[in-house]
Structure formats: structure tokens, C-alpha cells
Design an enzyme around this catalytic site. Structure first.
Site, PDB file in Angstrom:
ATOM      1  N   GLY A 182       0.857  -1.196  -0.137  1.00 40.36           N
ATOM      2  CA  GLY A 182       0.007   0.008   0.051  1.00 40.36           C
ATOM      3  C   GLY A 182       0.885   1.378  -0.166  1.00 40.36           C
ATOM      4  O   GLY A 182       0.320   2.288  -0.191  1.00 40.36           O
ATOM      5  N   GLU A 217      16.034  -0.285   9.641  1.00 42.55           N
ATOM      6  CA  GLU A 217      15.393   0.586  10.680  1.00 42.55           C
ATOM      7  C   GLU A 217      16.533   0.889  11.567  1.00 42.55           C
ATOM      8  O   GLU A 217      17.405   0.215  12.024  1.00 42.55           O
ATOM      9  CB  GLU A 217      14.282  -0.252  11.196  1.00 42.55           C
ATOM     10  N   HIS A 241       7.092  -8.490   2.746  1.00 41.73           N
ATOM     11  CA  HIS A 241       7.462  -7.251   2.115  1.00 41.73           C
ATOM     12  C   HIS A 241       8.317  -7.030   0.953  1.00 41.73           C
ATOM     13  O   HIS A 241       8.168  -6.732   0.046  1.00 41.73           O
ATOM     14  CB  HIS A 241       7.850  -6.188   3.416  1.00 41.73           C
ATOM     15  N   ARG A 357      16.880  -0.719  -5.708  1.00 41.99           N
ATOM     16  CA  ARG A 357      18.106   0.044  -6.570  1.00 41.99           C
ATOM     17  C   ARG A 357      18.334  -0.928  -7.733  1.00 41.99           C
ATOM     18  O   ARG A 357      18.319  -2.133  -7.535  1.00 41.99           O
ATOM     19  CB  ARG A 357      19.389  -0.220  -5.782  1.00 41.99           C
ATOM     20  N   LEU A 395      17.771   8.857 -10.707  1.00 43.93           N
ATOM     21  CA  LEU A 395      18.577   8.180 -11.863  1.00 43.93           C
ATOM     22  C   LEU A 395      19.779   8.556 -11.738  1.00 43.93           C
ATOM     23  O   LEU A 395      20.079   9.637 -12.031  1.00 43.93           O
ATOM     24  CB  LEU A 395      17.733   8.040 -13.172  1.00 43.93           C
TER      25      LEU A 395
HETATM   26  C1  BG6 Z   1       5.983  -4.510   9.940  1.00 45.21           C
HETATM   27  C2  BG6 Z   1       7.238  -5.341  10.672  1.00 45.21           C
HETATM   28  O1  BG6 Z   1       5.388  -5.497   9.078  1.00 45.21           O
HETATM   29  O2  BG6 Z   1       6.707  -3.607   9.358  1.00 45.21           O
HETATM   30  C3  BG6 Z   1       7.798  -4.669  11.728  1.00 45.21           C
HETATM   31  O3  BG6 Z   1       6.616  -6.618  11.417  1.00 45.21           O
HETATM   32  C4  BG6 Z   1       8.682  -3.245  10.786  1.00 45.21           C
HETATM   33  O4  BG6 Z   1       8.865  -5.221  12.308  1.00 45.21           O
HETATM   34  C5  BG6 Z   1       7.275  -2.536  10.249  1.00 45.21           C
HETATM   35  O5  BG6 Z   1       8.856  -2.194  11.771  1.00 45.21           O
HETATM   36  C6  BG6 Z   1       8.045  -1.795   9.362  1.00 45.21           C
HETATM   37  O6  BG6 Z   1       7.003  -0.820   8.641  1.00 45.21           O
HETATM   38  P1  BG6 Z   1       6.967   0.593   8.050  1.00 45.21           P
HETATM   39  O7  BG6 Z   1       5.714   0.828   7.338  1.00 45.21           O
HETATM   40  O8  BG6 Z   1       7.174   1.356   9.218  1.00 45.21           O
HETATM   41  O9  BG6 Z   1       8.410   0.622   7.477  1.00 45.21           O
END
Ligand code: BG6
Length: 499
Positions: A182, A217, A241, A357, A395
Site C-alpha cells: 500500500g 530501521e 514485504h 536499487r 536515476l
Molecule cells: C512490520 C514489521 O510488518 O513492518 C515490523 O513487523 C516493521 O517489524 C514494520 O517495523 C515496518 O513498517 P514501516 O511501514 O514502518 O516501514
């Protein structure tokens, strides 16, 4: 339309996800006039709460994204008046029957459409679905259920979950969210590729050297250690993801934008050859030697000590769960043969970022490779899609440095969203909730797609866990394990975010 109503029940309303994401997203949709005229929102959870208490709780989390607009406060009030609360157990038919009665009162004889958002731990998904579907589903409209990962821990547990859910729901009633789908820049990926002439012709092994999917993160598990330790970064980020983004990136051209056409080009089902699933099924089994795992350890910087992963009280002291992983994946099809798809995901790293990338091949016989400052190895084009933060697409090109001499440098053709668009970017949950209300399934995960994703990662996860593979330790706030560089180098790649 006026004859129908939508009741949205947030099951697990007092939890973090509901407070931080779901209620604010519903409010943003309301503010943007995207919700149907007749709608009601119910919070459902075990805590005892009155409607007023729920409204107070929700109001604290509504970040009026649009607070520059005058009537935001007014809109908030109107929205909160449409929010109600019902306290109940997740496995109680009786409590869901009581909810059903309340929903009926609001629906006032209209066609009732009902959406349940399960924001609860996975071990109670099935009980809640059973109760909601048998005691509180719509009698004359649709009933849909949104579920969010974890969808099991491996192929077997995921298949068992799907089977249990399908005892009570049809596949088209189940909306499996992967909130990365999304995100604005992920949604834009297909637009970039299929509605510009200049990208799609280059989208293959002929011109692309490697593709990188990077998630990092700058904070650790922070209170979520209990959940995290059971899953680890591969299940938390990569298997869903990053793999979803990879499938979208690498899929063949769909016949249309229709949900089934797109999802078919991302897998392979029995009766027909589907596309997103097809990509996943063309992937080579992941080799252990193509994977690096890491775990963050405590680090002191500037007088501040950041705790290591196992310092979290909810994490066993001897945990080997990876908080970082890097992997090289391959798609064995005509388009992508031999192109490394690198993934890297980690917590407690030096920065927060998610990006794609695309590194292009060298210019054959580059005329400018001598005495011009052009380092052939580095001077390839690179397309960067920065999903977050500071959404951007740029780019990297080689350009002549202005002047009488002939010197080249690398510059960016840069589309920075904050400079180009004044409108704020909607949160991923807004788009996905709206799609679920509208029955648009394009961004949700189908069960065959989920199976394919698990088939790819399950053998690797089993091997890591059975062999008790020791993660490479990296300091909190660092760039992660050095092993990730060796892995990239083995495939003649340099991580783009490190250069
Ligand atoms: C979640 C994970 O699906 O996505 C988390 O369980 C992670 O560990 C999070 O922190 C990250 O989502 P966003 O949208 O903050 O990048």
C-alpha cells in the site's frame, strides 16, 4: 448506494496497530470523503470500555494530517461520533452475537456490508473468524475479513491457517494485507515501468546487472521482542514485504490492471498460468551460502548505550534469532536468468530506509573511460526508488562537468516527491482499507501466492534453525554485518546504499 451501509469492526481495538494505524487511517479516509455515506466503526476487544472511552482513546491517536485545514477538529468530532465500542472475548459466539445486534441497529434495515479487521495475535485468528462469520456476518450484503501477517511460520503452518480460515470464509472474503503493497512508491512501480517507454525495454537481464531491495530501521525490537523472537527478520520482512516488491518488480506485463490479471503474473496454478505467482515459482531455491544473518549487540555511542537484542527482557538470553539478513536470489526465467536479486533487511542499523536499487550494465566500449574521471566499475546507471523516508525516484547518470576540459561525474536526475507534489502521501493503511471496502483485491495476497512465498523461504528457515546457525553480531546503529559485503562481492555487486 444510499440503501447500503458499511460496518467496520476493528477486532483488537485497544492494541497498538489499531491505535497507531487503523483508526487514523479510517479518519483520514473519512476526512477525504472516501468512506461511504452510511458507515459505522466498532472497536471490539476484551477490555471493558464505554463508547466515550473508546472515542477518547482514538482521538488521542488521530493525527490530523490535514490540520492546516480549518475544519479538521469538526471533522474529527463527526468521525468520533460514528465510532462505538463492544467488549467481548475473541472466541465467544455470544459476544459476537451481541455485536451483531448492535450493528443491526446502526444498519437500520439497509443492505449491510461488514468488514472485520483482525488486529489480534495470530493464534486467535481462527476463533475470531469462526465467531465473526457465524454470529456477525452480513445477511444481505458482503462480509470481508482483513488479516495481517504473520500468516504462519512456514509452509505447513501457513497452509493449516489457510485451511482453517477457509472453513468459515471463501477466498474472496479474505483480504491478506501486506502493508508494503500500500506504500505510494510501491504502487508507483508498475506505473513507472508500464507507462513510460524508457524503462520497460531495459527491464531484463540484457540491461540490468542486479536489483537490490533494502530495508533498514534505526531502532531495535523495542518491546516487540516476544513477537519478534518467534519470527526473526526473514519472516518479518523478507518473506513478505521484500518478496512482494520483488514479485511486482520482476513480473511479466499483465493483461490489464484487473486484480486477477496482475496477481496471476506475479505465480503457477493448476488450471492456468498465473503472473505474480509465476515469478515466485520461477525462483531458484535459496542457497544457504547465499545468505548472511546477523544480530545486533549493545553499543555505546556519544555516552548513550543502546541495548543489544538479547538485552530485551522478552528475548531469551541465548536467542540466535536474526535481526539482520542479506540474501541473493535468482529468477530462472528468460527475462532474469543470471541477474542477482539482492535483499537486505535489518533492525538497529544506522538509518531508516526502504528502497529498490536497479543497477544497469556497463556501457559497452565506453568512449569516456579514460582520463575523464569515469571509473568504469562505478559509472553504471542506477535507478533508485526510495520507498521511505523522503519518497523519491532518481536515476544516476554520467554527466560532463561544465568547463573546457572533459571530465565526467555522476549526477542524479531527481524526482523528489516533497519538491514535486504538495499533497501529503497517504499512509499505506488508508489505501488498503479503502480497497478492502471497495472490494479491490489487487494489493492483497492470494493464498497461492502466499504458498509460493513460503515454499521459497521454508527450506532456508528450517536449515538455519535446525543447524542453529550463529548470526554475525553487529553493533547497534552500525551498517550491519560485514558478511553482507562479501555476499554482494561474491555476485560481483556492491550495495548501492553503501557507495
Ligand atoms: C512490520 C514489521 O510488518 O513492518 C515490523 O513487523 C516493521 O517489524 C514494520 O517495523 C515496518 O513498517 P514501516 O511501514 O514502518 O516501514
Amino acid at each position: 448506494q444510499n440503501q447500503s451501509t458499511v460496518s467496520i469492526t476493528v477486532v483488537g481495538a485497544s492494541g497498538d496497530l489499531a491505535k497507531k494505524k487503523i483508526f487514523p487511517a479510517l479518519f483520514a479516509l473519512y476526512y477525504e470523503d472516501c468512506l461511504p455515506e452510511h458507515f459505522t466503526i466498532y472497536g471490539y476487544s476484551r477490555s471493558k470500555m464505554t463508547d466515550v472511552e473508546l472515542r477518547n482513546m482514538v482521538s488521542k491517536t488521530l493525527t490530523c494530517r490535514i490540520d492546516k485545514r480549518a475544519n479538521c477538529g469538526e471533522k474529527m468530532e463527526e468521525f468520533l461520533k460514528r465510532c462505538f465500542y463492544h467488549s467481548g472475548q475473541y472466541d465467544s459466539q455470544e459476544h459476537f452475537t451481541e455485536l451483531d445486534k448492535k450493528l443491526k441497529e446502526h444498519e437500520a434495515g439497509r443492505i449491510s456490508n461488514r468488514l472485520f479487521y483482525l488486529s489480534i495475535p495470530p493464534n486467535i485468528f481462527v476463533d475470531a473468524v469462526k465467531c465473526a462469520s457465524s454470529s456477525a456476518s452480513s445477511v444481505n450484503g458482503w462480509t470481508r475479513v482483513i488479516v495481517e501477517k504473520p500468516f504462519g511460520r512456514d509452509s505447513e503452518t501457513s497452509a493449516a491457517l489457510t485451511k482453517s480460515l477457509k472453513q468459515y470464509l471463501e477466498e474472496d472474503q479474505i483480504f491478506r494485507i501486506d502493508h508494503y503493497l500500500g506504500k505510494e512508491l510501491v504502487e508507483n512501480l508498475s506505473v513507472l515501468r508500464f507507462s513510460n517507454l524508457i524503462f520497460e525495454p531495459l527491464w531484463s537481464r540484457q540491461y540490468i546487472r542486479n536489483v537490490q531491495f533494502i530495508f533498514s530501521e534505526d531502532f531495535g525490537t523495542e518491546g516487540r521482542g516476544g513477537y519478534f523472537d518467534h519470527y526473526g527478520i526473514i519472516r518479518d520482512i523478507m518473506q513478505n514485504h521484500l518478496l512482494q516488491i520483488l514479485a511486482l518488480f520482476a513480473m511479466e506485463t499483465p493483461v490489464s490492471l484487473d486484480a486477477e490479471d496482475i496477481r496471476n503474473e506475479k505465480n503457477v496454478m493448476k488450471e492456468y498460468i498465473p503472473i505474480q505467482v509465476k515469478v515466485l515459482r520461477s525462483m531458484r531455491p535459496i542457497q544457504m551460502e547465499d545468505v548472511v544473518i546477523g544480530q545486533y549487540k549493545s553499543h555505546t555511542k556519544g555516552g548513550v548505550t543502546h541495548p543489544g537484542y538479547t538485552d530485551d527482557k522478552t528475548v531469551p538470553k541465548d536467542s540466535l534469532t536474526p535481526t539482520f539478513a542479506a540474501a541473493a536470489l535468482f529468477i530462472d526465467n528468460a527475462r532474469w536468468d543470471g541477474v542477482p536479486f539482492l535483499m537486505k533487511a535489518g533492525k538497529a542499523l544506522h538509518t531508516r530506509r526502504a528502497e529498490i536499487r536497479v543497477q544497469f550494465r556497463h556501457v559497452p566500449g565506453n568512449l569516456y573511460n579514460r582520463n575523464t574521471g569515469c571509473d568504469l566499475d562505478k559509472a553504471t546507471n542506477e535507478l533508485v526508488i526510495r520507498v521511505q523516508p523522503d519518497e523519491a525516484i532518481y536515476l544516476k547518470i554520467n554527466n560532463k562537468v561544465p568547463g573546457l576540459g572533459m571530465r565526467l561525474d555522476r549526477s542524479n536526475l531527481n524526482l523528489l516527491y516533497s519538491a514535486r507534489y504538495s499533497k501529503e502521501i497517504p499512509d499505506a493503511y488508508e489505501r488498503l482499507l479503502l480497497d478492502a471496502i471497495e472490494g479491490e483485491r489487487r494489493l492483497f495476497i492470494r493464498s497461492d501466492e502466499l504458498d509460493a512465498a513460503w515454499s521459497l523461504f521454508t527450506p532456508l528457515l528450517k536449515e538455519i534453525e535446525e543447524k542453529k546457525r550463529i548470526p554475525e553480531y553487529y553493533p547497534y546503529g552500525s551498517r550491519g554485518p560485514v558478511g553482507a559485503h562479501y555476499l554482494a562481492a561474491k555476485h560481483k555487486v556492491q550495495w548501492g546504499d553503501m557507495s
